[in-house]
Design a protein around this motif. Structure first.
Motif, PDB file in Angstrom:
ATOM      1  N   ALA A  80      40.079  35.318 -23.976  1.00 52.18           N
ATOM      2  CA  ALA A  80      40.166  33.815 -23.883  1.00 52.18           C
ATOM      3  C   ALA A  80      39.804  33.571 -22.748  1.00 52.18           C
ATOM      4  N   LEU A  81      38.898  32.286 -22.805  1.00 48.21           N
ATOM      5  CA  LEU A  81      38.316  31.656 -21.875  1.00 48.21           C
ATOM      6  C   LEU A  81      39.278  30.185 -21.627  1.00 48.21           C
ATOM      7  N   ASP A  82      38.895  29.993 -20.137  1.00 53.63           N
ATOM      8  CA  ASP A  82      40.098  28.830 -19.878  1.00 53.63           C
ATOM      9  C   ASP A  82      38.849  27.862 -19.495  1.00 53.63           C
ATOM     10  N   LEU A  83      38.609  26.911 -20.246  1.00 47.77           N
ATOM     11  CA  LEU A  83      37.766  25.738 -19.981  1.00 47.77           C
ATOM     12  C   LEU A  83      38.025  24.628 -18.893  1.00 47.77           C
ATOM     13  N   LYS A  84      39.202  24.716 -18.769  1.00 46.07           N
ATOM     14  CA  LYS A  84      39.978  23.654 -17.715  1.00 46.07           C
ATOM     15  C   LYS A  84      39.406  24.201 -16.192  1.00 46.07           C
ATOM     16  N   LYS A  85      39.274  25.453 -16.016  1.00 46.96           N
ATOM     17  CA  LYS A  85      38.675  26.179 -14.810  1.00 46.96           C
ATOM     18  C   LYS A  85      37.539  26.077 -14.580  1.00 46.96           C
ATOM     19  N   ALA A  86      36.377  25.662 -15.694  1.00 47.60           N
ATOM     20  CA  ALA A  86      35.105  25.630 -15.528  1.00 47.60           C
ATOM     21  C   ALA A  86      34.609  24.941 -14.155  1.00 47.60           C
ATOM     22  N   VAL A  87      33.643  25.719 -13.592  1.00 51.81           N
ATOM     23  CA  VAL A  87      33.302  25.131 -12.499  1.00 51.81           C
ATOM     24  C   VAL A  87      31.602  25.186 -12.414  1.00 51.81           C
ATOM     25  N   THR A  94      35.538  35.819 -36.216  1.00 46.50           N
ATOM     26  CA  THR A  94      35.855  34.792 -35.437  1.00 46.50           C
ATOM     27  C   THR A  94      37.297  34.675 -35.314  1.00 46.50           C
ATOM     28  N   PRO A  95      37.923  34.736 -34.019  1.00 45.09           N
ATOM     29  CA  PRO A  95      39.460  34.639 -33.902  1.00 45.09           C
ATOM     30  C   PRO A  95      40.114  33.453 -34.793  1.00 45.09           C
ATOM     31  N   LEU A 127      39.657  28.561 -25.388  1.00 50.68           N
ATOM     32  CA  LEU A 127      38.767  28.971 -26.254  1.00 50.68           C
ATOM     33  C   LEU A 127      38.858  30.472 -26.612  1.00 50.68           C
ATOM     34  N   TYR A 128      38.767  30.925 -27.877  1.00 47.73           N
ATOM     35  CA  TYR A 128      38.884  32.584 -27.929  1.00 47.73           C
ATOM     36  C   TYR A 128      37.496  33.001 -28.643  1.00 47.73           C
ATOM     37  N   THR A 129      37.228  34.042 -28.362  1.00 52.20           N
ATOM     38  CA  THR A 129      36.026  34.790 -28.903  1.00 52.20           C
ATOM     39  C   THR A 129      36.317  36.317 -28.864  1.00 52.20           C
ATOM     40  N   LEU A 130      35.435  36.969 -29.729  1.00 53.27           N
ATOM     41  CA  LEU A 130      35.383  38.445 -29.682  1.00 53.27           C
ATOM     42  C   LEU A 130      34.148  39.167 -28.983  1.00 53.27           C
ATOM     43  N   GLY A 131      34.360  40.236 -28.476  1.00 53.05           N
ATOM     44  CA  GLY A 131      33.033  40.838 -27.895  1.00 53.05           C
ATOM     45  C   GLY A 131      33.349  42.315 -27.371  1.00 53.05           C
TER      46      GLY A 131
END
Length: 88
Positions: free
Chosen positions: A15-22, A52-53, A1-5
C-alpha cells in the motif's frame, strides 16, 4: 494505491500513501505477505506476481503467482482471510 511485488522469496501486497508523497517520491503505508514468489525453471519473464489487487470498500484482495488469494483491510493491512486456490 495498492500493488503487488516480489521481495526475495516472498510476494507482497504493498500500500502506497500518495498523500505523503514528497518531491515525487511515494511513501509506503504498509505491506503484507501474500505467498511465496512465483518462479520456475521455464519462467523467462520474471519472478513475482502477475496480478493487480482489487479494492472493494474497506477490503483489498490480492492473488499471488502460486494461487494464494488473500483479503486485507485497506487501512491497516491486517489479513482478514486467505485461500490457496490450487489446494482448495
Amino acid at each position: 494505491l495498492y500493488t503487488l511485488g516480489g521481495r526475495g522469496e516472498q510476494e507482497f501486497l504493498i500500500a502506497l500513501d500518495l498523500k505523503k508523497a514528497v518531491d515525487g517520491s511515494v511513501a509506503e503505508a504498509w505491506s503484507a505477505p501474500v505467498g511465496k514468489t512465483f518462479d520456475w525453471k521455464g519462467n523467462n519473464w520474471s519472478a513475482g506476481p502477475s496480478a493487480t489487487p482489487t479494492v472493494d470498500g474497506e477490503l483489498v484482495f490480492a492473488l499471488g503467482g502460486l494461487g494464494d488469494l488473500a483479503c486485507f483491510e485497506t487501512a491497516t493491512g491486517r489479513e482478514v482471510w486467505r485461500k490457496n486456490l490450487p489446494q482448495e
